[in-house]
Design a protein around this motif. Sequence first.
Motif, PDB file in Angstrom:
ATOM      1  N   VAL A 211      13.444  81.631 -34.037  1.00 38.13           N
ATOM      2  CA  VAL A 211      14.593  82.299 -34.643  1.00 38.13           C
ATOM      3  C   VAL A 211      14.552  82.179 -36.164  1.00 38.13           C
ATOM      4  O   VAL A 211      14.795  81.100 -36.703  1.00 38.13           O
ATOM      5  CB  VAL A 211      15.925  81.717 -34.113  1.00 38.13           C
ATOM      6  N   PRO A 212      14.236  83.233 -36.881  1.00 38.36           N
ATOM      7  CA  PRO A 212      14.200  83.171 -38.340  1.00 38.36           C
ATOM      8  C   PRO A 212      15.578  82.855 -38.916  1.00 38.36           C
ATOM      9  O   PRO A 212      16.578  83.425 -38.487  1.00 38.36           O
ATOM     10  CB  PRO A 212      13.757  84.586 -38.754  1.00 38.36           C
ATOM     11  N   LYS A 213      15.632  81.936 -39.858  1.00 38.55           N
ATOM     12  CA  LYS A 213      16.866  81.544 -40.554  1.00 38.55           C
ATOM     13  C   LYS A 213      17.935  81.018 -39.606  1.00 38.55           C
ATOM     14  O   LYS A 213      19.109  80.921 -39.970  1.00 38.55           O
ATOM     15  CB  LYS A 213      17.431  82.742 -41.340  1.00 38.55           C
ATOM     16  N   GLY A 214      17.567  80.705 -38.381  1.00 38.89           N
ATOM     17  CA  GLY A 214      18.528  80.149 -37.431  1.00 38.89           C
ATOM     18  C   GLY A 214      19.568  81.143 -36.948  1.00 38.89           C
ATOM     19  O   GLY A 214      20.590  80.757 -36.383  1.00 38.89           O
ATOM     20  N   SER A 215      19.349  82.441 -37.133  1.00 40.05           N
ATOM     21  CA  SER A 215      20.321  83.457 -36.735  1.00 40.05           C
ATOM     22  C   SER A 215      19.960  84.031 -35.370  1.00 40.05           C
ATOM     23  O   SER A 215      19.086  84.885 -35.245  1.00 40.05           O
ATOM     24  CB  SER A 215      20.377  84.579 -37.778  1.00 40.05           C
ATOM     25  N   TYR A 216      20.650  83.543 -34.332  1.00 47.10           N
ATOM     26  CA  TYR A 216      20.386  84.023 -32.980  1.00 47.10           C
ATOM     27  C   TYR A 216      20.714  85.514 -32.861  1.00 47.10           C
ATOM     28  O   TYR A 216      19.990  86.274 -32.222  1.00 47.10           O
ATOM     29  CB  TYR A 216      21.218  83.267 -31.951  1.00 47.10           C
ATOM     30  N   SER A 217      21.836  85.925 -33.446  1.00 48.46           N
ATOM     31  CA  SER A 217      22.285  87.302 -33.286  1.00 48.46           C
ATOM     32  C   SER A 217      21.279  88.298 -33.857  1.00 48.46           C
ATOM     33  O   SER A 217      21.137  89.407 -33.333  1.00 48.46           O
ATOM     34  CB  SER A 217      23.658  87.501 -33.935  1.00 48.46           C
ATOM     35  N   ASP A 218      20.569  87.917 -34.927  1.00 46.94           N
ATOM     36  CA  ASP A 218      19.571  88.821 -35.494  1.00 46.94           C
ATOM     37  C   ASP A 218      18.453  89.107 -34.496  1.00 46.94           C
ATOM     38  O   ASP A 218      17.984  90.249 -34.373  1.00 46.94           O
ATOM     39  CB  ASP A 218      18.970  88.225 -36.772  1.00 46.94           C
ATOM     40  N   VAL A 219      18.014  88.050 -33.783  1.00 50.38           N
ATOM     41  CA  VAL A 219      16.967  88.226 -32.776  1.00 50.38           C
ATOM     42  C   VAL A 219      17.467  89.101 -31.633  1.00 50.38           C
ATOM     43  O   VAL A 219      16.770  90.001 -31.161  1.00 50.38           O
ATOM     44  CB  VAL A 219      16.514  86.856 -32.233  1.00 50.38           C
ATOM     45  N   ILE A 220      18.689  88.854 -31.202  1.00 47.65           N
ATOM     46  CA  ILE A 220      19.243  89.601 -30.075  1.00 47.65           C
ATOM     47  C   ILE A 220      19.435  91.073 -30.437  1.00 47.65           C
ATOM     48  O   ILE A 220      19.118  91.970 -29.647  1.00 47.65           O
ATOM     49  CB  ILE A 220      20.578  88.967 -29.625  1.00 47.65           C
ATOM     50  N   LYS A 221      19.948  91.344 -31.637  1.00 46.90           N
ATOM     51  CA  LYS A 221      20.149  92.738 -32.070  1.00 46.90           C
ATOM     52  C   LYS A 221      18.825  93.489 -32.150  1.00 46.90           C
ATOM     53  O   LYS A 221      18.762  94.681 -31.865  1.00 46.90           O
ATOM     54  CB  LYS A 221      20.862  92.767 -33.423  1.00 46.90           C
ATOM     55  N   LYS A 222      17.766  92.776 -32.541  1.00 49.48           N
ATOM     56  CA  LYS A 222      16.458  93.415 -32.645  1.00 49.48           C
ATOM     57  C   LYS A 222      15.917  93.779 -31.262  1.00 49.48           C
ATOM     58  O   LYS A 222      15.336  94.851 -31.073  1.00 49.48           O
ATOM     59  CB  LYS A 222      15.484  92.481 -33.354  1.00 49.48           C
ATOM     60  N   LEU A 223      16.116  92.882 -30.298  1.00 46.05           N
ATOM     61  CA  LEU A 223      15.597  93.123 -28.950  1.00 46.05           C
ATOM     62  C   LEU A 223      16.539  93.981 -28.109  1.00 46.05           C
ATOM     63  O   LEU A 223      16.099  94.763 -27.268  1.00 46.05           O
ATOM     64  CB  LEU A 223      15.375  91.783 -28.240  1.00 46.05           C
ATOM     65  N   MET A 224      17.850  93.802 -28.328  1.00 51.48           N
ATOM     66  CA  MET A 224      18.853  94.498 -27.525  1.00 51.48           C
ATOM     67  C   MET A 224      19.951  95.053 -28.437  1.00 51.48           C
ATOM     68  O   MET A 224      21.052  94.492 -28.498  1.00 51.48           O
ATOM     69  CB  MET A 224      19.464  93.540 -26.493  1.00 51.48           C
ATOM     70  N   PRO A 225      19.682  96.132 -29.146  1.00 53.97           N
ATOM     71  CA  PRO A 225      20.689  96.689 -30.056  1.00 53.97           C
ATOM     72  C   PRO A 225      22.009  97.014 -29.357  1.00 53.97           C
ATOM     73  O   PRO A 225      23.081  96.944 -29.965  1.00 53.97           O
ATOM     74  CB  PRO A 225      20.010  97.968 -30.584  1.00 53.97           C
ATOM     75  N   GLU A 226      21.900  97.334 -28.066  1.00 52.01           N
ATOM     76  CA  GLU A 226      23.104  97.701 -27.314  1.00 52.01           C
ATOM     77  C   GLU A 226      24.006  96.517 -27.014  1.00 52.01           C
ATOM     78  O   GLU A 226      25.151  96.685 -26.543  1.00 52.01           O
ATOM     79  CB  GLU A 226      22.706  98.380 -25.997  1.00 52.01           C
ATOM     80  N   ALA A 227      23.525  95.306 -27.292  1.00 53.50           N
ATOM     81  CA  ALA A 227      24.307  94.101 -26.957  1.00 53.50           C
ATOM     82  C   ALA A 227      25.439  93.850 -27.936  1.00 53.50           C
ATOM     83  O   ALA A 227      26.369  93.105 -27.626  1.00 53.50           O
ATOM     84  CB  ALA A 227      23.386  92.879 -26.917  1.00 53.50           C
ATOM     85  N   GLU A 228      25.381  94.461 -29.126  1.00 51.61           N
ATOM     86  CA  GLU A 228      26.423  94.238 -30.125  1.00 51.61           C
ATOM     87  C   GLU A 228      27.577  95.213 -29.876  1.00 51.61           C
ATOM     88  O   GLU A 228      27.678  96.272 -30.503  1.00 51.61           O
ATOM     89  CB  GLU A 228      25.868  94.396 -31.536  1.00 51.61           C
ATOM     90  N   VAL A 229      28.453  94.842 -28.947  1.00 50.68           N
ATOM     91  CA  VAL A 229      29.573  95.697 -28.556  1.00 50.68           C
ATOM     92  C   VAL A 229      30.878  95.085 -29.060  1.00 50.68           C
ATOM     93  O   VAL A 229      31.203  93.945 -28.717  1.00 50.68           O
ATOM     94  CB  VAL A 229      29.638  95.862 -27.023  1.00 50.68           C
TER      95      VAL A 229
END
Length: 382
Positions: A211-229
């Motif tokens: 996880v770059p810079k410790g940001s979990y959400s950045d990794v998730i948004k990259k893999l699953m853009p639809e997850a940011e609801v």
Amino acid sequence: MVNSLGFDRAPGETRVVVAMSGGVDSSVVAGLLAREGYEVIGVTLQLYDHGEATFRKGSCCAGQDIHDARRVSAALGIPHYVLDYEERFRKAVIEPFAESYALGETPIPCVSCNQSVKFVDLMEVAKDLGADCLATGHYVRSRIVDGKRQLLRPLDGDKDQTYFLFATTAGQLDYLRFPLGNMTKDETRALAREMGLTIAEKSDSQDICFVPKGSYSDVIKKLMPEAEVPGDIVDQHGKVLGRHKGIIHYTVGQRRGLGIASGEPLYVLKLDARTQQVVVGPKSALSTHTVRLRDINWLGPKPLVEMVAGNGMALEAKVRSTRAPQEAVIFVRDGEVYVTLIAGEAGIAPGQACVLYSDDSEDAQVLGGGFIAEAVPAAMVA
């Protein structure tokens, strides 16, 4: 005569594959075994290549770490192989991590990595190389009792890594060796200096290495853009208090960053992926005593159902990697496995691990564990 790895043959007749991450611990394992005369082969798995993460302090199995493992192997005079496992790591660890987070869970990718890539794939590589065992730099111990190998806590309680290895199967334990189990981290670093290894002062790897810079959400948004609801932030009674950008930005127990004005501090109590709601409330509401477990891995001397028959069995349980085990009782009800923590714990979230120990001694056996499916309301277990 039995050698230090438990084989009835000379060290020179024993082939060992060492899982080398490029860090201090695995490097010292390779150095110790080579010094004892074992036929040592170093293997490093390249697991990811995520730009800044490959050079971030505390990363592992990528970028600079691979070069470090190569340099250590050359200094020790042992063969070393680098295997590209990026695709396997992405499918077995990173993608399930993102999917779990999107469901409102708090996953532990280190456990998944050990379950799949390291103790399945790498073990197969070691066997293909004709190795008698696979050695790692984990701070845990193992021993054979009544013909069965047990997993034990290490000498150095501050470096105890049994929390991340609870899912190791009995068959895998038979093939694994942990040479650092009876050593402290200070002793390990001293040995690295004595061996003249350039990584002697290298920082320890971090739990979520990719996880770059410790940001979990950045990794998730990259893999699953639809997850940011987006959704509502609600209190325990369903009253809407505000809006959020997506549950992937929150974890159970979180206080900061809620953006809600309140007369008392509010904490995240629950993440509901079905309704996309973030449920908040007072700190007192974070307390949990009983959890239901899924995906149980049992390493006890007898089957779980036999050992917990009746009113259950007293043991020690750990639901945080950084906390000491606490008194608990494990029981089975309607086919489901529950653990009651006597002192309770705050901020327990689905996806975390509950690791079970025989007692509270330094020599405690790891009985296994499971992933937390839910924190159970008191009324359901009364």
